[in-house]
Design a protein around this motif. Structure first.
Motif, PDB file in Angstrom:
ATOM      1  N   UNK A 125       0.784  -1.170   0.020  1.00  0.00           N
ATOM      2  CA  UNK A 125       0.130  -0.129   0.050  1.00  0.00           C
ATOM      3  C   UNK A 125       0.945   1.272  -0.026  1.00  0.00           C
ATOM      4  N   UNK A 126       0.277   2.326  -0.550  1.00  0.00           N
ATOM      5  CA  UNK A 126       0.987   3.687  -0.470  1.00  0.00           C
ATOM      6  C   UNK A 126      -0.284   4.574  -0.368  1.00  0.00           C
ATOM      7  N   UNK A 127       0.147   5.944   0.219  1.00  0.00           N
ATOM      8  CA  UNK A 127      -0.879   6.853   0.416  1.00  0.00           C
ATOM      9  C   UNK A 127      -0.182   8.311   0.277  1.00  0.00           C
ATOM     10  N   UNK A 128      -1.096   9.091  -0.062  1.00  0.00           N
ATOM     11  CA  UNK A 128      -0.863  10.465  -0.270  1.00  0.00           C
ATOM     12  C   UNK A 128      -0.632  10.937   1.077  1.00  0.00           C
ATOM     13  N   UNK A 129       0.285  11.785   1.124  1.00  0.00           N
ATOM     14  CA  UNK A 129       0.712  12.592   2.462  1.00  0.00           C
ATOM     15  C   UNK A 129      -0.481  12.979   3.204  1.00  0.00           C
ATOM     16  N   UNK A 130      -1.444  13.673   2.546  1.00  0.00           N
ATOM     17  CA  UNK A 130      -2.496  14.431   3.098  1.00  0.00           C
ATOM     18  C   UNK A 130      -3.533  13.288   3.897  1.00  0.00           C
ATOM     19  N   UNK A 131      -3.220  12.079   3.440  1.00  0.00           N
ATOM     20  CA  UNK A 131      -4.334  10.988   4.023  1.00  0.00           C
ATOM     21  C   UNK A 131      -3.365  10.054   4.911  1.00  0.00           C
ATOM     22  N   UNK A 132      -2.217  10.072   5.029  1.00  0.00           N
ATOM     23  CA  UNK A 132      -1.237   9.100   5.438  1.00  0.00           C
ATOM     24  C   UNK A 132      -1.738   9.033   7.199  1.00  0.00           C
ATOM     25  N   UNK A 133      -1.778   7.773   7.662  1.00  0.00           N
ATOM     26  CA  UNK A 133      -2.148   7.734   9.078  1.00  0.00           C
ATOM     27  C   UNK A 133      -3.687   8.040   9.339  1.00  0.00           C
ATOM     28  N   UNK A 134      -4.551   8.440   8.555  1.00  0.00           N
ATOM     29  CA  UNK A 134      -5.891   8.371   8.766  1.00  0.00           C
ATOM     30  C   UNK A 134      -6.566   7.377   7.886  1.00  0.00           C
ATOM     31  N   UNK A 135      -6.290   7.273   6.457  1.00  0.00           N
ATOM     32  CA  UNK A 135      -6.859   6.423   5.671  1.00  0.00           C
ATOM     33  C   UNK A 135      -6.277   4.965   5.714  1.00  0.00           C
TER      34      UNK A 135
END
Length: 115
Positions: free
Chosen positions: A56-66
């Motif tokens: 998985x990989x996440x945009x910084x704006x949602x990392x830790x929340x999504x």
């Protein structure tokens, strides 16, 4: 391949919401699935993806929340949205892609986060 996104709606800031992306087709489990979003007046942006191997990989704006997860037995990918913020308000789209000829988008689902 047809993708059906669902689970959008109204959420309160700090609450939670889970989006689902259900797919037809036998190749779904073999390809990457991503969530993108488009807020009013803004360009569509990538939110997260999960590979066939579960990376998985996440945009910084949602990392830790999504959190993005997949259930290959159900041909479904989920986006768990915890502690959403008003700036997460957007139409969310799921997408599956792999080889150059394999790139499919679902219809969007509206997410509105109130403060």
């Amino acid at each position: 391949v047809q993708l059906q996104a669902s689970g959008g709606g109204l959420a309160q800031a700090g609450g939670s919401l889970r989006l689902s992306c259900a797919a037809s087709g036998s190749r779904f489990s073999m390809n990457t699935v991503a969530w993108h979003r488009q807020a009013p007046g803004k360009q569509r942006e990538w939110v997260a993806h999960i590979t066939s191997g579960g990376i998985t990989n996440y945009a910084d704006s949602v990392k830790g929340r999504f959190t993005i997860a997949r259930d290959n037995a159900k041909n479904t990918v989920y986006l768990q949205m915890n502690s959403p913020k008003p700036e997460d308000t957007a139409v969310y789209y799921c997408r599956t892609y792999g080889a150059s000829w394999y790139d499919y988008w679902g219809q969007g689902t509206q997410v509105t986060v109130s403060s």
